[in-house]
Write an enzyme that holds these catalytic residues in place. Structure first.
Site, mmCIF file in Angstrom:
data_model
loop_
_atom_site.group_PDB
_atom_site.id
_atom_site.type_symbol
_atom_site.label_atom_id
_atom_site.label_comp_id
_atom_site.label_asym_id
_atom_site.label_seq_id
_atom_site.Cartn_x
_atom_site.Cartn_y
_atom_site.Cartn_z
ATOM 1 N N ARG A 123 0.830 -1.230 0.000
ATOM 2 C CA ARG A 123 0.000 0.000 0.000
ATOM 3 C C ARG A 123 0.855 1.267 0.000
ATOM 4 N NH1 ARG A 123 -3.406 -2.739 3.968
ATOM 5 N NH2 ARG A 123 -5.056 -3.783 2.812
ATOM 6 N N LYS A 145 3.007 11.903 -10.359
ATOM 7 C CA LYS A 145 2.074 11.201 -11.256
ATOM 8 C C LYS A 145 2.700 9.877 -11.651
ATOM 9 C CE LYS A 145 -0.736 14.743 -13.459
ATOM 10 N NZ LYS A 145 -1.063 15.460 -14.717
ATOM 11 N N GLU A 187 9.286 20.629 -23.262
ATOM 12 C CA GLU A 187 8.699 20.791 -21.921
ATOM 13 C C GLU A 187 9.377 21.947 -21.171
ATOM 14 O OE1 GLU A 187 6.033 19.213 -20.895
ATOM 15 O OE2 GLU A 187 5.948 17.279 -21.919
ATOM 16 N N LYS A 229 7.758 23.756 -11.744
ATOM 17 C CA LYS A 229 6.923 22.559 -11.529
ATOM 18 C C LYS A 229 6.627 22.373 -10.051
ATOM 19 C CE LYS A 229 5.181 18.371 -12.734
ATOM 20 N NZ LYS A 229 5.264 17.238 -13.597
ATOM 21 N N GLU A 239 -4.304 18.097 -9.202
ATOM 22 C CA GLU A 239 -4.929 18.687 -10.398
ATOM 23 C C GLU A 239 -6.422 18.955 -10.209
ATOM 24 O OE1 GLU A 239 -2.923 17.022 -13.866
ATOM 25 O OE2 GLU A 239 -4.685 17.499 -15.061
ATOM 26 N N ARG A 244 -2.501 22.948 -11.772
ATOM 27 C CA ARG A 244 -1.636 21.923 -12.370
ATOM 28 C C ARG A 244 -2.074 21.611 -13.807
ATOM 29 N NH1 ARG A 244 1.021 16.573 -9.501
ATOM 30 N NH2 ARG A 244 2.190 15.952 -11.342
ATOM 31 N N ASN A 248 -0.703 21.072 -18.869
ATOM 32 C CA ASN A 248 -1.151 20.320 -20.050
ATOM 33 C C ASN A 248 -1.173 21.190 -21.307
ATOM 34 O OD1 ASN A 248 -1.537 17.949 -18.587
ATOM 35 N ND2 ASN A 248 -3.537 18.657 -17.882
ATOM 36 N N HIS A 251 -0.887 19.577 -24.584
ATOM 37 C CA HIS A 251 -0.980 18.131 -24.390
ATOM 38 C C HIS A 251 -2.269 17.521 -24.946
ATOM 39 C CE1 HIS A 251 2.592 18.704 -22.048
ATOM 40 N NE2 HIS A 251 2.640 17.442 -21.681
ATOM 41 N N HIS A 255 -1.507 14.644 -27.203
ATOM 42 C CA HIS A 255 -1.898 13.253 -26.935
ATOM 43 C C HIS A 255 -2.677 12.671 -28.109
ATOM 44 C CE1 HIS A 255 -1.423 13.360 -22.272
ATOM 45 N NE2 HIS A 255 -0.326 12.996 -22.889
ATOM 46 N N HIS A 269 6.902 12.000 -27.395
ATOM 47 C CA HIS A 269 5.968 12.804 -26.598
ATOM 48 C C HIS A 269 6.313 14.304 -26.691
ATOM 49 C CE1 HIS A 269 3.321 14.033 -23.373
ATOM 50 N NE2 HIS A 269 4.344 14.572 -22.734
HETATM 51 N N1 GLY Z 1 3.286 16.324 -16.604
HETATM 52 C C1 GLY Z 1 2.195 17.054 -16.109
HETATM 53 C C2 GLY Z 1 2.014 16.965 -14.645
HETATM 54 O O1 GLY Z 1 2.876 16.437 -13.963
HETATM 55 O O2 GLY Z 1 1.016 17.393 -14.133
#
Ligand code: GLY
Length: 373
Positions: A123, A145, A187, A229, A239, A244, A248, A251, A255, A269
């Site tokens: 866990r 993430k 990025e 970041k 998010e 956050r 994107n 993105h 995507h 990417h």
């Molecule tokens: N790569 C986008 C984020 O970490 O929210």
């Protein structure tokens, strides 16, 4: 030299990002100080293992920690249920304790897979991100993430699980292929486009030096990106607050392009994000949000960095169909990150997909005319 420390402030889940050339060689001593464990799994991929695993293992051994490599095949295909199961079984074979840390040594794929495995074992056990690509250093290793892909789409199975530390050794970029460096720069530029026009101007002037691996330029690009970041993640970890989500930028278009090209080497990417950011600026200009001159400036910097900015010859309808499955969709709407100018990103919730499709058809015609000319 002492590493630069960038804190990620998340209450009990807070951690430091350390940035410094030579950090890989200090990993053993730092891991010993952090957890005191006797063994450590190193999750990595076959390409990275060839370049960096021996040095990391030696550093752990020198601090009395037995390294146990868990090597997965390089590439997006490793973000699968099968590979997650394999990694978890290999971790469990070590009978880890929750306070133990595994080390994720690699790019975004390794970080996502290892982070998810760490979240699930017992866990939630600790993990440390040691990113080896520019893209992972400035984005995916920070913020917790984690995900694998599912038949229905990319990154659809995952959780937020923060690392215990991120150790960035920019010297590892010396062996990174040029194409991956360029993809990572997309990025980096993104942070300037979201909220930092001065950093965007720095990228215009110094981006090529980053690509050439000039140490001061690389260190600056990585530090500014990590600070941006860290601030965004600290303000909106999961998010939920519309902050956050600004990461994107480019993105949603990107995507869709990746999905349509099969998440393959045809479009990395970062390359898809570069095209996506250019599209987001042109779409914003078309809607009257942003000066067309800013969209041109974005195209110019991407071109100077060897990144694509025009829509490839793909069907607009199919791209929009991919967007309709976007995991950020809420109440039937796909939120788009748009811009009022360079450094002024905002979240738009009033974008109809038929409007996006009309825009992409125009873009496709433009690309065709450019190719024919
Ligand atoms: N790569 C986008 C984020 O970490 O929210």
């Amino acid at each position: 030299m002492r590493p630069v420390v960038v804190p990620v402030a998340l209450g009990p889940r807070s951690y430091d990002i350390l940035i410094g050339a030579g950090l890989l060689g200090e990993a053993g001593a730092r891991l010993r100080a952090l957890s005191g464990q006797a063994r450590a799994a190193i999750v990595t991929d076959s390409d990275v293992a060839e370049r960096h695993l021996a040095r990391l293992s030696a550093s752990l051994e020198a601090s009395g920690i037995r390294p146990v490599p868990v090597v997965v095949p390089a590439g997006e295909g490793s973000k699968s249920f099968a590979m997650l199961e394999r990694v978890i079984e290999e971790l469990l074979a070590l009978a880890p304790e929750r306070r133990d840390c595994l080390v994720a040594l690699g790019g975004g794929v390794v970080g996502d897979l290892a982070g998810l495995a760490a979240a699930l074992v017992k866990r939630g056990m600790g993990f440390i991100q040691v990113p080896t690509t520019l893209l992972a250093m400035v984005d995916s290793s920070v913020g917790g993430k984690t995900a694998i892909n599912a038949a229905a789409g990319k990154n659809l199975v995952g959780v937020f699980h923060q690392p215990r530390a991120v150790w960035i050794d920019p010297a590892l970029l010396d062996t990174l292929p040029d194409r991956q460096m360029r993809a990572g720069m997309a990025e980096v530029v993104k942070y300037g486009l979201i909220s930092d026009p001065a950093f965007f101007a720095w990228c215009e002037a110094n981006g090529p030096q980053v690509l050439a691996r000039v140490p001061r330029a690389v260190a600056h690009a990585v530090e500014v990106s990590c600070r941006a970041k860290a601030a965004i993640v600290g303000a909106d970890e999961t998010e939920q607050a519309g902050i956050r989500a600004l990461l994107n930028l480019g993105h949603t278009f990107g995507h869709a392009l990746e999905a349509e090209t099969g998440f393959s080497d045809r479009l990395l990417h970062g390359e898809a994000v570069a095209i996506g950011m250019a599209l987001a600026f042109r779409f914003s200009a078309r809607r009257g949000h942003c000066p067309a001159a800013d969209a041109k400036r974005v195209e110019a910097v991407l071109a100077a960095l060897g990144l694509p900015h025009a829509l490839p010859p793909l069907a607009a309808g199919r791209l929009v169909a991919h967007m309709a499955h976007d995991k950020k969709k809420a109440g039937g709407e796909v939120p788009f990150v748009l811009v009022r100018g360079i450094g002024e990103a905002f979240l738009a919730r009033d974008v109809a997909l038929c409007e996006v499709e009309a825009f992409l058809r125009e873009e496709a015609e433009l690309s065709q005319r450019r190719t024919a000319a």
